[in-house]
Design a protein around this motif. Structure first.
Motif, mmCIF file in Angstrom:
data_model
loop_
_atom_site.group_PDB
_atom_site.id
_atom_site.type_symbol
_atom_site.label_atom_id
_atom_site.label_comp_id
_atom_site.label_asym_id
_atom_site.label_seq_id
_atom_site.Cartn_x
_atom_site.Cartn_y
_atom_site.Cartn_z
ATOM 1 N N TRP A 142 30.415 20.107 -37.016
ATOM 2 C CA TRP A 142 29.706 19.689 -35.820
ATOM 3 C C TRP A 142 28.218 19.489 -36.110
ATOM 4 O O TRP A 142 27.569 20.336 -36.712
ATOM 5 C CB TRP A 142 29.861 20.721 -34.702
ATOM 6 C CG TRP A 142 31.175 20.615 -33.997
ATOM 7 C CD1 TRP A 142 32.286 21.389 -34.200
ATOM 8 C CD2 TRP A 142 31.518 19.651 -33.010
ATOM 9 N NE1 TRP A 142 33.314 20.966 -33.395
ATOM 10 C CE2 TRP A 142 32.872 19.901 -32.646
ATOM 11 C CE3 TRP A 142 30.846 18.604 -32.394
ATOM 12 C CZ2 TRP A 142 33.542 19.140 -31.684
ATOM 13 C CZ3 TRP A 142 31.510 17.845 -31.440
ATOM 14 C CH2 TRP A 142 32.843 18.118 -31.098
ATOM 15 N N LEU A 143 27.707 18.348 -35.680
ATOM 16 C CA LEU A 143 26.284 18.045 -35.773
ATOM 17 C C LEU A 143 25.797 17.502 -34.430
ATOM 18 O O LEU A 143 26.605 17.157 -33.563
ATOM 19 C CB LEU A 143 26.027 16.997 -36.868
ATOM 20 C CG LEU A 143 26.282 17.446 -38.315
ATOM 21 C CD1 LEU A 143 26.218 16.246 -39.253
ATOM 22 C CD2 LEU A 143 25.277 18.509 -38.738
ATOM 23 N N THR A 144 24.499 17.423 -34.286
ATOM 24 C CA THR A 144 23.932 16.875 -33.058
ATOM 25 C C THR A 144 22.972 15.736 -33.381
ATOM 26 O O THR A 144 22.400 15.674 -34.471
ATOM 27 C CB THR A 144 23.146 17.942 -32.262
ATOM 28 O OG1 THR A 144 21.960 18.300 -32.974
ATOM 29 C CG2 THR A 144 23.988 19.177 -32.020
ATOM 30 N N LYS A 145 22.815 14.860 -32.413
ATOM 31 C CA LYS A 145 21.754 13.856 -32.461
ATOM 32 C C LYS A 145 20.718 14.276 -31.437
ATOM 33 O O LYS A 145 21.012 14.383 -30.235
ATOM 34 C CB LYS A 145 22.287 12.460 -32.137
ATOM 35 C CG LYS A 145 21.223 11.377 -32.237
ATOM 36 C CD LYS A 145 21.810 9.985 -32.018
ATOM 37 C CE LYS A 145 20.735 8.915 -32.162
ATOM 38 N NZ LYS A 145 21.290 7.553 -31.941
ATOM 39 N N ARG A 146 19.514 14.552 -31.905
ATOM 40 C CA ARG A 146 18.474 15.048 -31.021
ATOM 41 C C ARG A 146 18.035 13.982 -30.012
ATOM 42 O O ARG A 146 18.064 12.789 -30.293
ATOM 43 C CB ARG A 146 17.268 15.518 -31.845
ATOM 44 C CG ARG A 146 17.564 16.772 -32.657
ATOM 45 C CD ARG A 146 16.478 17.073 -33.653
ATOM 46 N NE ARG A 146 15.177 17.264 -33.049
ATOM 47 C CZ ARG A 146 14.746 18.403 -32.512
ATOM 48 N NH1 ARG A 146 15.535 19.456 -32.506
ATOM 49 N NH2 ARG A 146 13.532 18.487 -31.984
ATOM 50 N N SER A 147 17.638 14.438 -28.856
ATOM 51 C CA SER A 147 17.194 13.535 -27.814
ATOM 52 C C SER A 147 15.986 12.721 -28.272
ATOM 53 O O SER A 147 15.101 13.224 -28.966
ATOM 54 C CB SER A 147 16.819 14.336 -26.562
ATOM 55 O OG SER A 147 16.165 13.508 -25.617
ATOM 56 N N ALA A 148 15.959 11.467 -27.877
ATOM 57 C CA ALA A 148 14.826 10.594 -28.207
ATOM 58 C C ALA A 148 13.570 11.000 -27.456
ATOM 59 O O ALA A 148 12.472 10.549 -27.785
ATOM 60 C CB ALA A 148 15.173 9.140 -27.882
ATOM 61 N N ALA A 191 21.135 18.025 -22.052
ATOM 62 C CA ALA A 191 20.531 16.693 -21.984
ATOM 63 C C ALA A 191 19.070 16.662 -22.410
ATOM 64 O O ALA A 191 18.596 15.650 -22.943
ATOM 65 C CB ALA A 191 20.673 16.137 -20.569
ATOM 66 N N GLY A 192 18.349 17.735 -22.192
ATOM 67 C CA GLY A 192 16.937 17.734 -22.544
ATOM 68 C C GLY A 192 16.685 17.755 -24.036
ATOM 69 O O GLY A 192 15.607 17.365 -24.498
ATOM 70 N N GLU A 193 17.674 18.241 -24.814
ATOM 71 C CA GLU A 193 17.489 18.385 -26.261
ATOM 72 C C GLU A 193 18.444 17.540 -27.089
ATOM 73 O O GLU A 193 18.085 17.079 -28.175
ATOM 74 C CB GLU A 193 17.681 19.849 -26.670
ATOM 75 C CG GLU A 193 16.661 20.816 -26.130
ATOM 76 C CD GLU A 193 16.840 22.202 -26.722
ATOM 77 O OE1 GLU A 193 16.772 22.336 -27.954
ATOM 78 O OE2 GLU A 193 17.081 23.138 -25.950
ATOM 79 N N VAL A 194 19.660 17.360 -26.588
ATOM 80 C CA VAL A 194 20.722 16.760 -27.400
ATOM 81 C C VAL A 194 21.241 15.489 -26.744
ATOM 82 O O VAL A 194 21.724 15.512 -25.611
ATOM 83 C CB VAL A 194 21.877 17.767 -27.602
ATOM 84 C CG1 VAL A 194 23.014 17.132 -28.393
ATOM 85 C CG2 VAL A 194 21.375 19.022 -28.307
ATOM 86 N N ALA A 195 21.153 14.379 -27.467
ATOM 87 C CA ALA A 195 21.682 13.116 -26.968
ATOM 88 C C ALA A 195 23.193 13.044 -27.168
ATOM 89 O O ALA A 195 23.903 12.420 -26.370
ATOM 90 C CB ALA A 195 21.000 11.942 -27.665
ATOM 91 N N GLU A 196 23.685 13.688 -28.241
ATOM 92 C CA GLU A 196 25.098 13.568 -28.592
ATOM 93 C C GLU A 196 25.485 14.690 -29.543
ATOM 94 O O GLU A 196 24.688 15.106 -30.382
ATOM 95 C CB GLU A 196 25.334 12.212 -29.281
ATOM 96 C CG GLU A 196 26.758 11.924 -29.676
ATOM 97 C CD GLU A 196 26.901 10.603 -30.423
ATOM 98 O OE1 GLU A 196 28.021 10.297 -30.865
ATOM 99 O OE2 GLU A 196 25.871 9.900 -30.583
#
Length: 202
Positions: free
Chosen positions: A59-65, A141-146
């Protein structure tokens, strides 16, 4: 647990038991200036290996823009050690719960890799844990886009990694990358995965 899962668990435990040096963003950039008198801040990230299904995956995350630091980058769930955390392991579990809704009680901790020093002044401990059964991430939602998975076999194969570079603070900086589909995994995240790949390929 089937035989394939048992094999992956055994390989991960063996990899974590092997001796190895700490890694650093300076590994392949020895000329990169290091601030004098710096004090590294402690952090923990969760290397969550999900067993079952079509094979083990990570599992990985894409950080919020919208984030101030590292917007849009691929990262492990995790963050700095806060007061009240049980060290890097506690920080990694707490942050994974906050960022993607992963219940700490569902994670079986196998161990840790040596800490990784970042150019941003952190000493990051990768915490390796197993996750079994269904899991539907709930990104904050504030930190992680996906939140997404990559096959463990892809990011533990040293031949998948390459070194690239770009201009940073007036000079060319080099770093590891291990792309997967539309995801450009690079920098500290790729370097920590490279450490795990090196250990698992022995």
């Amino acid at each position: 647990m089937d035989g394939a899962d048992l094999d992956i668990e055994a390989r991960l435990r063996a990899a974590l038991a092997r001796r190895g040096d700490a890694s650093s963003d300076y590994d392949i950039d020895p000329g990169l200036p290091q601030p004098s008198g710096r004090t590294l801040r402690q952090a923990g990230v969760l290397v969550a290996v999900h067993l079952g299904g079509d094979g083990p995956r990570l599992w990985l995350t894409k950080r919020s823009a919208r984030l101030r630091h590292h917007p849009g980058q691929i990262a492990f769930p995790g963050g700095k050690v806060d007061q009240g955390d049980d060290g890097p392991v506690g920080a990694a579990l707490r942050e994974a719960h906050e960022e993607i809704g992963l219940d700490p009680d569902r994670v079986e901790i196998l161990g840790t890799l040596p800490a990784h020093e970042t150019v941003t002044g952190f000493s990051v401990t990768p915490v390796v844990g197993l996750l079994r059964g269904p899991f539907a991430p709930v990104p904050e939602a504030g930190e992680v886009a996906e939140a997404f998975c990559v096959p463990l076999a892809h990011v533990t194969d040293p031949t998948r990694f390459r070194i690239e570079g770009r201009r940073w603070q007036g000079r060319r900086r080099h770093y590891y990358v291990v792309p997967w589909g539309p995801y450009y995994i690079w920098g500290a995240t790729a370097r920590m995965l490279r450490s795990l790949a090196e250990r698992m390929s022995r």
